[in-house]
Each structure stands twice: as C-alpha cells, then as structure tokens.
Design a protein around this motif. Sequence first.
Motif, short mmCIF file in Angstrom:
data_model
loop_
_atom_site.label_atom_id
_atom_site.label_comp_id
_atom_site.label_asym_id
_atom_site.label_seq_id
_atom_site.Cartn_x
_atom_site.Cartn_y
_atom_site.Cartn_z
N GLY A 15 16.27 -22.41 -12.88
CA GLY A 15 16.25 -23.84 -12.57
C GLY A 15 14.82 -24.25 -12.27
O GLY A 15 13.89 -23.52 -12.57
N PRO A 16 14.67 -25.40 -11.67
CA PRO A 16 13.32 -25.88 -11.38
C PRO A 16 12.57 -24.94 -10.43
O PRO A 16 13.17 -24.32 -9.56
N GLY A 17 11.27 -24.85 -10.63
CA GLY A 17 10.45 -24.03 -9.74
C GLY A 17 9.24 -23.48 -10.45
O GLY A 17 9.09 -23.63 -11.67
N ASP A 18 8.39 -22.81 -9.69
CA ASP A 18 7.18 -22.23 -10.26
C ASP A 18 7.05 -20.74 -9.94
O ASP A 18 5.99 -20.16 -10.12
N HIS A 19 8.15 -20.15 -9.43
CA HIS A 19 8.15 -18.72 -9.14
C HIS A 19 9.59 -18.24 -8.96
O HIS A 19 10.50 -19.05 -8.79
N VAL A 20 9.75 -16.94 -9.01
CA VAL A 20 11.02 -16.31 -8.67
C VAL A 20 10.72 -15.27 -7.59
O VAL A 20 9.60 -14.77 -7.49
N ILE A 21 11.72 -14.97 -6.79
CA ILE A 21 11.61 -13.89 -5.81
C ILE A 21 12.50 -12.77 -6.30
O ILE A 21 13.70 -12.96 -6.49
N LEU A 22 11.89 -11.61 -6.53
CA LEU A 22 12.61 -10.45 -7.05
C LEU A 22 12.28 -9.24 -6.19
O LEU A 22 11.11 -8.88 -6.04
N HIS A 29 6.21 -17.86 -12.14
CA HIS A 29 7.00 -18.09 -13.36
C HIS A 29 7.13 -19.59 -13.54
O HIS A 29 7.00 -20.35 -12.58
N ASP A 30 7.43 -20.03 -14.74
CA ASP A 30 7.54 -21.47 -14.99
C ASP A 30 8.89 -22.05 -14.59
O ASP A 30 9.14 -23.23 -14.79
N GLN A 31 9.74 -21.22 -14.00
CA GLN A 31 11.03 -21.65 -13.48
C GLN A 31 11.33 -20.88 -12.20
O GLN A 31 10.70 -19.86 -11.93
N GLY A 32 12.29 -21.37 -11.44
CA GLY A 32 12.79 -20.64 -10.27
C GLY A 32 14.18 -20.13 -10.56
O GLY A 32 14.71 -20.33 -11.66
N GLU A 103 14.32 -11.32 -20.05
CA GLU A 103 13.28 -11.37 -21.08
C GLU A 103 11.93 -11.70 -20.44
O GLU A 103 10.88 -11.27 -20.91
N PHE A 104 11.98 -12.48 -19.41
CA PHE A 104 10.80 -12.89 -18.65
C PHE A 104 11.23 -13.33 -17.27
O PHE A 104 12.41 -13.65 -17.09
N PRO A 105 10.38 -13.29 -16.28
CA PRO A 105 8.99 -12.83 -16.33
C PRO A 105 8.93 -11.31 -16.53
O PRO A 105 9.92 -10.61 -16.32
N LYS A 106 7.77 -10.84 -16.91
CA LYS A 106 7.58 -9.40 -17.08
C LYS A 106 7.59 -8.74 -15.70
O LYS A 106 6.93 -9.19 -14.78
N ILE A 107 8.36 -7.68 -15.58
CA ILE A 107 8.57 -7.01 -14.29
C ILE A 107 7.55 -5.91 -14.03
O ILE A 107 7.12 -5.71 -12.90
N SER A 108 7.16 -5.18 -15.05
CA SER A 108 6.32 -3.98 -14.83
C SER A 108 5.07 -4.23 -14.00
O SER A 108 4.73 -3.37 -13.17
N PRO A 109 4.37 -5.37 -14.13
CA PRO A 109 3.19 -5.56 -13.28
C PRO A 109 3.52 -5.69 -11.80
O PRO A 109 2.63 -5.56 -10.95
N HIS A 110 4.78 -5.94 -11.47
CA HIS A 110 5.20 -6.19 -10.09
C HIS A 110 6.13 -5.11 -9.53
O HIS A 110 6.48 -5.15 -8.35
N ALA A 111 6.54 -4.17 -10.37
CA ALA A 111 7.56 -3.19 -9.98
C ALA A 111 7.12 -2.35 -8.78
O ALA A 111 7.93 -2.08 -7.88
N ASP A 112 5.88 -1.94 -8.73
CA ASP A 112 5.44 -1.11 -7.60
C ASP A 112 5.47 -1.91 -6.30
O ASP A 112 5.89 -1.40 -5.26
N ALA A 113 5.04 -3.17 -6.34
CA ALA A 113 5.11 -4.03 -5.15
C ALA A 113 6.56 -4.22 -4.71
O ALA A 113 6.86 -4.26 -3.51
#
Length: 159
Positions: A15-22, A29-32, A103-113
């Motif tokens: 939905g609307p937003g500029d990030h996701v919390i995972l 991200h261009d959506q929430g 499909e997106f956002p890409k997870i691998s750059p954030h997986a360790d965090a």
Amino acid sequence: MKVRLGNGYDVHKFGPGDHVILCGVTVPHDQGLVGHSDADVGMHAVTDALYGALAAGDIGRHFPPSDPQWKGAASDIFLKHAVALARDQGFEICNVDCTLVCEFPKISPHADAMRHALADIMDLPVADISVKATTSEKLGFTGRGEGIAALATAALVAS
C-alpha cells in the motif's frame, strides 16, 4: 529430550508508503505494507512459528486485530511475548528460520541486519537465526508485486 517444532506463515499486501519493515529492519521501498500493526510479515511468521511450537494459537489469539490498542503496534511486542511464553513453559529456542517471499525489495542486502534484529529481540545468538528470501518467479500475488509472504520454522527444546 523434548523437542517442539512450529511453523508460521503470514502475508501483507503493499500500500502507500516509502518503506517496509521486515524482521525488525526498515527497508526503503516505493510502497509500504498494509496491516493492523506495523505489518512486519517476517516477524509475524516467526512469532506464529513459536506459538505453533507451543500449541498456543497465533498472533490473532494473543493480540486480536479487533482490539484498537494494537493498531500500528511494533511487531517486536508480539515476538517478545511469544519468546517469554516459550521460556515460561520451560523451553529454549534452538533456532529460527525465516523465508521472505517477494520480487522486491531485494532482501539480501538487509538479511544480516534482520538476523541481528531478531537475535536481539529474542536474546539469542545470531548463529541461531536464519533469514533468507526467494521470489515466486513472477507467479501469484507476490510475483505480481502485490505483497510479501513469509514462512518461518522454530525449534524449541525443553530446558
């Protein structure tokens, strides 16, 4: 030795937003993600895996979405509750494995965090936490970019 395994699954739509919390990490991200709480689909799946291993229902049983106090709540509240419940019942968490399906956002750059965030919340060594991702090869709602799904498994052993 008594061992308990649990599985968790969760889905949230974009939905609307500029990030996701995972898994406790804010990912630009261009959506929430839309949900009653902060919509952390990964942390919800891990929480439900713990509840499943305890045969204790799911997040909705412990934190009903009909209760307005949980509107916009941070998902670490739910996970901390499941961890405390496991420990109160005499279990140690051996390991947790979480797979994010998108499909997106890409997870691998954030997986360790994400691994570190979950480990901190659960008071576990990072080596006991796995976070990984896969796509659905452009099939289904995740493949069409409509949302994110997550699956998790937790192993508990009587302490």
